[in-house]
Design a protein around this motif. Sequence first.
Motif, PDB file in Angstrom:
ATOM      1  N   MET A 106      79.349  17.384   7.032  1.00  0.00           N
ATOM      2  CA  MET A 106      78.742  16.481   8.123  1.00  0.00           C
ATOM      3  C   MET A 106      79.596  16.618   9.300  1.00  0.00           C
ATOM      4  O   MET A 106      80.719  16.512   9.510  1.00  0.00           O
ATOM      5  CB  MET A 106      78.478  15.015   7.580  1.00  0.00           C
ATOM      6  CG  MET A 106      78.035  15.049   6.183  1.00  0.00           C
ATOM      7  SD  MET A 106      76.429  15.915   5.971  1.00  0.00           S
ATOM      8  CE  MET A 106      75.318  15.026   6.764  1.00  0.00           C
ATOM      9  N   SER A 108      79.522  13.913  11.721  1.00  0.00           N
ATOM     10  CA  SER A 108      80.321  12.791  12.033  1.00  0.00           C
ATOM     11  C   SER A 108      80.158  11.764  10.891  1.00  0.00           C
ATOM     12  O   SER A 108      79.388  12.174   9.987  1.00  0.00           O
ATOM     13  CB  SER A 108      79.556  12.237  13.289  1.00  0.00           C
ATOM     14  OG  SER A 108      78.018  12.013  12.925  1.00  0.00           O
ATOM     15  N   ALA A 111      76.424  10.556  10.274  1.00  0.00           N
ATOM     16  CA  ALA A 111      75.646  11.720   9.465  1.00  0.00           C
ATOM     17  C   ALA A 111      76.205  11.479   8.153  1.00  0.00           C
ATOM     18  O   ALA A 111      75.371  11.413   7.129  1.00  0.00           O
ATOM     19  CB  ALA A 111      76.011  13.052  10.001  1.00  0.00           C
ATOM     20  N   GLU A 114      74.458   8.458   6.671  1.00  0.00           N
ATOM     21  CA  GLU A 114      72.894   8.969   6.411  1.00  0.00           C
ATOM     22  C   GLU A 114      72.852   9.738   5.189  1.00  0.00           C
ATOM     23  O   GLU A 114      71.685   9.379   4.494  1.00  0.00           O
ATOM     24  CB  GLU A 114      72.435   9.517   7.803  1.00  0.00           C
ATOM     25  CG  GLU A 114      70.960   9.613   7.830  1.00  0.00           C
ATOM     26  CD  GLU A 114      70.399  10.232   9.053  1.00  0.00           C
ATOM     27  OE1 GLU A 114      69.338  10.382   9.342  1.00  0.00           O
ATOM     28  OE2 GLU A 114      71.333  10.657   9.959  1.00  0.00           O
ATOM     29  N   ASN A 120      67.648   9.492   1.613  1.00  0.00           N
ATOM     30  CA  ASN A 120      68.034  10.995   2.078  1.00  0.00           C
ATOM     31  C   ASN A 120      68.686  11.803   1.167  1.00  0.00           C
ATOM     32  O   ASN A 120      68.581  13.062   0.902  1.00  0.00           O
ATOM     33  CB  ASN A 120      68.883  10.564   3.267  1.00  0.00           C
ATOM     34  CG  ASN A 120      68.048  10.165   4.356  1.00  0.00           C
ATOM     35  OD1 ASN A 120      67.028  10.216   4.592  1.00  0.00           O
ATOM     36  ND2 ASN A 120      68.823   9.512   5.231  1.00  0.00           N
ATOM     37  N   ASN A 158      69.030  19.423   7.536  1.00  0.00           N
ATOM     38  CA  ASN A 158      68.992  18.808   8.817  1.00  0.00           C
ATOM     39  C   ASN A 158      67.669  18.063   9.433  1.00  0.00           C
ATOM     40  O   ASN A 158      67.571  17.547  10.249  1.00  0.00           O
ATOM     41  CB  ASN A 158      69.528  19.843   9.942  1.00  0.00           C
ATOM     42  CG  ASN A 158      71.010  19.785   9.996  1.00  0.00           C
ATOM     43  OD1 ASN A 158      71.744  18.973   9.677  1.00  0.00           O
ATOM     44  ND2 ASN A 158      71.218  21.081  10.505  1.00  0.00           N
ATOM     45  N   LEU A 161      67.676  14.475   7.982  1.00  0.00           N
ATOM     46  CA  LEU A 161      68.302  13.791   8.711  1.00  0.00           C
ATOM     47  C   LEU A 161      67.600  13.166  10.156  1.00  0.00           C
ATOM     48  O   LEU A 161      67.317  14.054  10.728  1.00  0.00           O
ATOM     49  CB  LEU A 161      69.690  14.097   8.991  1.00  0.00           C
ATOM     50  CG  LEU A 161      70.559  14.479   7.601  1.00  0.00           C
ATOM     51  CD1 LEU A 161      71.886  15.050   7.768  1.00  0.00           C
ATOM     52  CD2 LEU A 161      70.500  13.411   6.694  1.00  0.00           C
ATOM     53  N   GLN A 163      69.562  11.035  12.488  1.00  0.00           N
ATOM     54  CA  GLN A 163      70.678  10.808  13.520  1.00  0.00           C
ATOM     55  C   GLN A 163      71.863  11.815  13.340  1.00  0.00           C
ATOM     56  O   GLN A 163      72.271  12.062  14.430  1.00  0.00           O
ATOM     57  CB  GLN A 163      71.270   9.278  13.051  1.00  0.00           C
ATOM     58  CG  GLN A 163      70.453   8.303  13.378  1.00  0.00           C
ATOM     59  CD  GLN A 163      70.930   6.963  12.992  1.00  0.00           C
ATOM     60  OE1 GLN A 163      72.114   7.113  12.376  1.00  0.00           O
ATOM     61  NE2 GLN A 163      70.380   5.766  13.191  1.00  0.00           N
ATOM     62  N   GLY A 164      71.966  12.342  12.093  1.00  0.00           N
ATOM     63  CA  GLY A 164      73.261  13.053  11.914  1.00  0.00           C
ATOM     64  C   GLY A 164      72.791  14.609  11.774  1.00  0.00           C
ATOM     65  O   GLY A 164      71.706  15.061  11.620  1.00  0.00           O
ATOM     66  N   LEU A 165      73.899  15.444  11.626  1.00  0.00           N
ATOM     67  CA  LEU A 165      73.575  16.883  11.288  1.00  0.00           C
ATOM     68  C   LEU A 165      74.649  17.632  10.197  1.00  0.00           C
ATOM     69  O   LEU A 165      75.677  17.103  10.148  1.00  0.00           O
ATOM     70  CB  LEU A 165      73.986  17.870  12.693  1.00  0.00           C
ATOM     71  CG  LEU A 165      72.891  17.616  13.658  1.00  0.00           C
ATOM     72  CD1 LEU A 165      73.248  18.222  14.979  1.00  0.00           C
ATOM     73  CD2 LEU A 165      71.384  17.919  13.436  1.00  0.00           C
TER      74      LEU A 165
END
Length: 177
Positions: A106, A108, A111, A114, A120, A158, A161, A163-165
Amino acid sequence: MRIYNKALKTSLETSDSISMKTILKKMIVLALITVNFSVLGLGAYWVYISTLGYDFPKITETRLREPASLKEKFGQAPMIYTMDKFIVNLSGMPKRTIRVQVNLDMISPVAFQEIMDFDNRAKARDKIVRILNDKTFDDLETIQGKLFLKDKIVAEVNQILSQGLVKDVYFTDFVMN
């Protein structure tokens, strides 16, 4: 008078060579004494530093708790989420199965949090199972096929998600039979 001059010259040369020898001896002795005191001084300094001059580390409760608080280190460490192993049927004939363990790198901590969310996580597992069900043995047999699979997993996860990647995908277990 000639004899006297010769005798005077020889006595002067002898006294010059004797005085040069004594001066040279005195200089050598002085150099050895200097080296001896230098070595003695360095040895005394080394003993002082290793015994009396040693500064003991100060241990406090906050210093002992530093390893337990990983907030600073958590932000710098790689965020890798390891999913449970997948055992999935591949498409095509003859029927084959794949066992794979997927690790998501991830981008961050946000992420990472998340993807740790139950909804998720379930959606990501479902997407990965569908991707694997659509692949054949021939698709995944080559390195290029595995790289395409990684890219497809990154793109699909992706999309889930908000907010994150996902930076990258790693396979720690990849067995087809």
